[in-house]
Design a protein around this motif. Structure first.
Motif, PDB file in Angstrom:
ATOM      1  N   ALA A 161       2.648  12.108  -8.006  1.00  0.00           N
ATOM      2  CA  ALA A 161       3.403  10.940  -8.473  1.00  0.00           C
ATOM      3  C   ALA A 161       4.296  10.385  -7.369  1.00  0.00           C
ATOM      4  O   ALA A 161       4.586   9.184  -7.341  1.00  0.00           O
ATOM      5  N   GLN A 162       4.737  11.255  -6.459  1.00  0.00           N
ATOM      6  CA  GLN A 162       5.617  10.806  -5.374  1.00  0.00           C
ATOM      7  C   GLN A 162       4.837  10.239  -4.194  1.00  0.00           C
ATOM      8  O   GLN A 162       5.425   9.687  -3.272  1.00  0.00           O
ATOM      9  N   PHE A 163       3.517  10.373  -4.236  1.00  0.00           N
ATOM     10  CA  PHE A 163       2.690   9.882  -3.141  1.00  0.00           C
ATOM     11  C   PHE A 163       2.371   8.414  -3.401  1.00  0.00           C
ATOM     12  O   PHE A 163       1.326   8.067  -3.935  1.00  0.00           O
ATOM     13  N   ILE A 164       3.318   7.548  -3.020  1.00  0.00           N
ATOM     14  CA  ILE A 164       3.171   6.124  -3.325  1.00  0.00           C
ATOM     15  C   ILE A 164       3.090   5.269  -2.062  1.00  0.00           C
ATOM     16  O   ILE A 164       2.649   4.126  -2.114  1.00  0.00           O
ATOM     17  N   HIS A 165       3.514   5.819  -0.935  1.00  0.00           N
ATOM     18  CA  HIS A 165       3.493   5.036   0.299  1.00  0.00           C
ATOM     19  C   HIS A 165       2.291   5.448   1.145  1.00  0.00           C
ATOM     20  O   HIS A 165       2.326   6.422   1.873  1.00  0.00           O
ATOM     21  N   TYR A 166       1.221   4.747   0.984  1.00  0.00           N
ATOM     22  CA  TYR A 166       0.047   5.045   1.782  1.00  0.00           C
ATOM     23  C   TYR A 166      -0.674   3.751   2.152  1.00  0.00           C
ATOM     24  O   TYR A 166      -0.530   2.728   1.489  1.00  0.00           O
ATOM     25  N   GLN A 167      -1.434   3.832   3.215  1.00  0.00           N
ATOM     26  CA  GLN A 167      -2.161   2.675   3.708  1.00  0.00           C
ATOM     27  C   GLN A 167      -3.506   2.573   3.000  1.00  0.00           C
ATOM     28  O   GLN A 167      -4.161   3.580   2.762  1.00  0.00           O
ATOM     29  N   PRO A 168      -3.930   1.366   2.672  1.00  0.00           N
ATOM     30  CA  PRO A 168      -5.237   1.209   2.012  1.00  0.00           C
ATOM     31  C   PRO A 168      -6.367   1.503   2.995  1.00  0.00           C
ATOM     32  O   PRO A 168      -6.187   1.435   4.208  1.00  0.00           O
ATOM     33  N   PRO A 169      -7.529   1.884   2.477  1.00  0.00           N
ATOM     34  CA  PRO A 169      -8.680   2.110   3.363  1.00  0.00           C
ATOM     35  C   PRO A 169      -9.004   0.856   4.169  1.00  0.00           C
ATOM     36  O   PRO A 169      -8.768  -0.261   3.730  1.00  0.00           O
ATOM     37  N   VAL A 170      -9.513   1.066   5.356  1.00  0.00           N
ATOM     38  CA  VAL A 170      -9.846  -0.033   6.262  1.00  0.00           C
ATOM     39  C   VAL A 170     -11.362  -0.223   6.277  1.00  0.00           C
ATOM     40  O   VAL A 170     -12.109   0.730   6.430  1.00  0.00           O
TER      41      VAL A 170
END
Length: 407
Positions: A161-170
């Motif tokens: 639930a805390q894993f919210i800051h991630y980059q979208p796949p490229v």
């Protein structure tokens, strides 16, 4: 320098213990002297440089709980020649020199230590003796499980639930002499492939249009590493170690602990890792850049570990067992780390004997030791794969924490 364990022969055969247990001289040629009687010392025993005689005397005195009485003024001179004349003053001098009663292990603990070390040295051998059954956990072991479980629950978010800051796949487009536009319907669509498939096996002109999961892997790895670091810091015995030893232990164990935690969220029916709303397979690992030489053994490891049906306490103890690994080159408090690891190992063994009655628990502890050996091999290959990806992608800037761990 690792100190030899109490109650064991000085010829343990382990490279890490041979130097101290041989004990005749230091590296500079100076002879080692027993801090109690002045005889030639054989190494550190119970935290103090002593001879075999004083080591055995102190251990027997503590185990038997003998109350000695000095018939003089409690100031008898203790030498090699006179050490047998007054046991009370000899015992007191052991304490004054710094020998620690809490480091004395029971015969049962010694047997477990020997079995653990033998398993480390010969992981291919399967134990022939059936594990001994224990009546239950001691209060100290119950407290250890409680401390570790609390640290685990506080710093492991299985729902992510805390894993919210991630980059979208490229999106990656493969350019070849016959390349087409992204909108061209003739371009092969993204599709799953079996673990035996290799991206390298595709001819360049028919490589599938894929998503690069590397940015997501970078963020996910950083998130999990941060949780492992916080887990370790929540353990009092870890915090009490010198900061350099803490760093060495984390560098050596973090990737393995991440895999143990990954097994908690591993779904053996789908062979996928359920990270909250996201689900990943080894196919995704291949798209990230990992090779099948690593991914296939990794999947086999997780399937094998999941089949053991471990309890939460066993997962937690397994993480701690990996964390407190005394054989890392740079650690300075090797004796203390070794003592903590043995305490954890004995607790895990007793927990298994109590909570997994026969035939369910038959050789469960031995199977875990074998899987830990396999996990260490996987860690080495994992680091090699990450370094390989770093050479082809800008992974260092995306995951500075991961780069520090594998440095």
């Amino acid at each position: 320098m690792q100190c030899p364990s109490e109650g064991e022969s000085s010829s343990s055969g382990s490279p890490s213990t041979t130097t101290s247990s041989r004990g005749d001289t230091d590296l500079d040629g100076e002879e080692k002297i027993c801090a109690v009687c002045g005889d030639r010392a054989t190494g550190y025993h119970f935290h103090v440089m002593t001879c075999e005689g004083c080591k055995g005397f102190f251990r027997r005195s503590v185990i038997k709980g003998v109350q000695f009485t000095c018939h003089f003024t409690r100031s008898c001179t203790i030498t090699k020649a006179k050490r047998r004349q007054c046991q009370a003053c000899r015992y007191q001098k052991c304490l004054d020199a710094g020998m620690r009663k809490d480091m004395i292990m029971s015969e049962q603990a010694l047997r477990l230590r020997r079995a653990l070390r033998q398993q480390k040295q010969h992981p291919e051998q399967t134990p022939t003796e059936e594990p001994s059954q224990e009546t239950g956990l001691t209060a100290e072991q119950e407290q250890l499980i409680e401390i570790l479980t609390e640290a685990h629950k506080k710093h492991f978010d299985s729902s992510f639930a805390q894993f919210i800051h991630y980059q979208p796949p490229v999106r990656l487009y493969i350019h070849s002499p016959r390349s087409r536009s992204p909108q061209d319907p003739a371009v092969p669509p993204l599709c799953p492939f079996s673990p035996q498939d290799h991206l390298e096996s595709y001819p360049e002109e028919v490589l599938p249009d894929v998503f690069s999961l590397l940015p997501l892997f970078a963020d996910l790895s950083t998130f999990m590493i941060q949780e492992v670091i916080q887990f370790a810091k929540a353990i009092p015995s870890f915090r009490s170690l010198p900061i350099d030893d803490q760093i060495s232990l984390l560098k050596g164990a973090t990737l393995e602990i991440c895999q143990i935690r990954g097994n908690i969220i591993f779904n053996e029916e789908t062979n996928a890792w359920n990270c909250g709303q996201h689900c990943y397979t080894i196919q995704d690992g291949a798209l990230t850049g990992f090779q099948q030489i690593y991914l296939e053994p990794l999947l086999k490891f997780h399937i094998s570990l999941k089949k053991l049906r471990l309890h939460e306490a066993e997962y937690v103890l397994l993480q701690a067992l990996v964390l407190f690994y005394p054989d890392h080159v740079n650690v300075t408090q090797r004796d203390e780390i070794d003592r903590i690891q043995e305490q954890i190992a004995l607790t895990l063994k007793n927990y298994i004997d109590q909570r997994h009655p026969l035939p369910e628990g038959r050789f469960l502890y031995a199977k875990l030791l074998l899987l830990l050996t396999e996990l260490r091999t996987l860690k080495v290959e994992n680091m090699r794969q990450i370094l390989r990806i770093q050479h082809t992608q800008d992974l260092t800037s995306m995951t500075p924490l991961l780069s520090e761990i594998i440095s």
